[in-house]
Design a protein around this motif. Structure first.
Motif, PDB file in Angstrom:
ATOM      1  N   ALA A  53      53.098  26.487  49.158  1.00 15.74           N
ATOM      2  CA  ALA A  53      51.488  27.196  49.019  1.00 15.74           C
ATOM      3  C   ALA A  53      51.858  28.574  49.018  1.00 15.74           C
ATOM      4  CB  ALA A  53      50.164  27.160  50.021  1.00 15.74           C
ATOM      5  N   LYS A  54      52.945  29.435  50.329  1.00 15.47           N
ATOM      6  CA  LYS A  54      53.276  30.869  50.493  1.00 15.47           C
ATOM      7  C   LYS A  54      53.186  30.766  49.135  1.00 15.47           C
ATOM      8  CE  LYS A  54      53.551  30.731  55.448  1.00 15.47           C
ATOM      9  NZ  LYS A  54      55.099  31.665  56.143  1.00 15.47           N
ATOM     10  N   THR A  57      50.910  31.523  46.843  1.00 17.71           N
ATOM     11  CA  THR A  57      50.203  32.804  46.552  1.00 17.71           C
ATOM     12  C   THR A  57      50.308  33.889  46.580  1.00 17.71           C
ATOM     13  OG1 THR A  57      49.181  31.564  48.974  1.00 17.71           O
ATOM     14  CG2 THR A  57      48.508  33.823  48.503  1.00 17.71           C
ATOM     15  N   ASN A  58      52.325  34.368  46.772  1.00 12.74           N
ATOM     16  CA  ASN A  58      53.386  35.491  46.557  1.00 12.74           C
ATOM     17  C   ASN A  58      52.593  35.591  45.126  1.00 12.74           C
ATOM     18  OD1 ASN A  58      52.661  36.304  48.945  1.00 12.74           O
ATOM     19  ND2 ASN A  58      55.147  35.569  49.413  1.00 12.74           N
ATOM     20  N   PHE A  60      50.696  34.350  43.202  1.00 13.78           N
ATOM     21  CA  PHE A  60      49.864  34.660  42.416  1.00 13.78           C
ATOM     22  C   PHE A  60      49.061  36.499  42.263  1.00 13.78           C
ATOM     23  CE2 PHE A  60      44.816  34.665  42.344  1.00 13.78           C
ATOM     24  CZ  PHE A  60      44.362  34.962  41.311  1.00 13.78           C
ATOM     25  N   LYS A  61      49.684  37.000  43.591  1.00 10.25           N
ATOM     26  CA  LYS A  61      49.534  38.079  44.231  1.00 10.25           C
ATOM     27  C   LYS A  61      49.853  38.764  43.400  1.00 10.25           C
ATOM     28  CE  LYS A  61      48.113  37.648  48.804  1.00 10.25           C
ATOM     29  NZ  LYS A  61      48.775  37.879  50.300  1.00 10.25           N
ATOM     30  N   SER A 117      53.292  30.395  40.167  1.00  8.27           N
ATOM     31  CA  SER A 117      51.966  30.539  40.387  1.00  8.27           C
ATOM     32  C   SER A 117      51.328  28.352  40.665  1.00  8.27           C
ATOM     33  CB  SER A 117      51.116  31.545  40.688  1.00  8.27           C
ATOM     34  OG  SER A 117      49.194  31.144  41.432  1.00  8.27           O
ATOM     35  N   THR A 121      50.883  25.172  42.581  1.00  9.45           N
ATOM     36  CA  THR A 121      50.072  24.450  42.549  1.00  9.45           C
ATOM     37  C   THR A 121      50.285  23.481  42.534  1.00  9.45           C
ATOM     38  OG1 THR A 121      48.887  26.733  42.635  1.00  9.45           O
ATOM     39  CG2 THR A 121      47.566  24.274  41.931  1.00  9.45           C
TER      40      THR A 121
END
Length: 173
Positions: A53-54, A57-58, A60-61, A117, A121
């Motif tokens: 997940a990290k 998320t990173n 995607f950021k 990303s 997922t």
């Protein structure tokens, strides 16, 4: 080189007196030969759902930041390139080329971040499904083991693991 010199060099090489070159092999006296490392000695790769997940998320950021911050220079560069070209400077065409390449590379990098990303997922969902499947399989094996284990019930009697067959016709209890 004469034939006599060649024979002399061969004799020296055969006697081991003169240094010589050895190709395609290891000198036997150069030390211990180490075997290839066993991959199992380093342990297993373990990744938890939180780690995946990290990463997702990173990525995607970074995808969003590249659009917000990396794209800022393109309109300014394109505008400057147009003004330089209009003024007759050859630098305008070169700057336009750089802005175009920057935009293309930025798009490629954003695509890579989106791919990472999305992959995290999907990987997270797949592994969660695998974990549930393995857990279900293991619980059914435990049930089978209990059914074959004579210590669960008395020999010759119905095994209580399978529940009461109450109401069945013709069966002994």
């Amino acid at each position: 080189m004469t034939w006599d010199e060649w024979e002399q060099l061969k004799a020296e090489a055969a006697s081991g007196g003169a240094p010589h070159m050895r190709l395609n092999q290891l000198d036997p006296g150069s030390g211990p030969v180490r075997p290839a490392p066993d991959p199992g000695q380093y342990g297993e790769l373990k990744v938890g759902q939180q780690d995946l997940a990290k990463i997702g998320t990173n990525a995607f950021k970074l995808y969003n930041d590249l659009w917000d911050k990396g794209r800022r220079a393109v309109p300014t560069s394109e505008s400057a390139a147009g003004k330089l070209t209009t003024a007759g400077f050859a630098l305008g065409g070169a700057l336009q080329h750089v802005a175009l390449r920057w935009d293309e590379q930025l798009g490629s990098l954003r695509d890579a971040c989106a791919h990472i990303s999305n992959h995290m997922t999907v990987t997270k969902k797949l592994h969660a499904g695998d974990d549930h499947y393995i857990r279900r399989q293991m619980s059914s094996i435990d049930l089978l083991d209990a059914g074959f284990d004579e210590r669960v019930g008395e020999p010759g009697k119905p095994n209580p693991v399978y529940g009461d067959k109450g109401g069945s016709k013709g069966g002994k209890n």
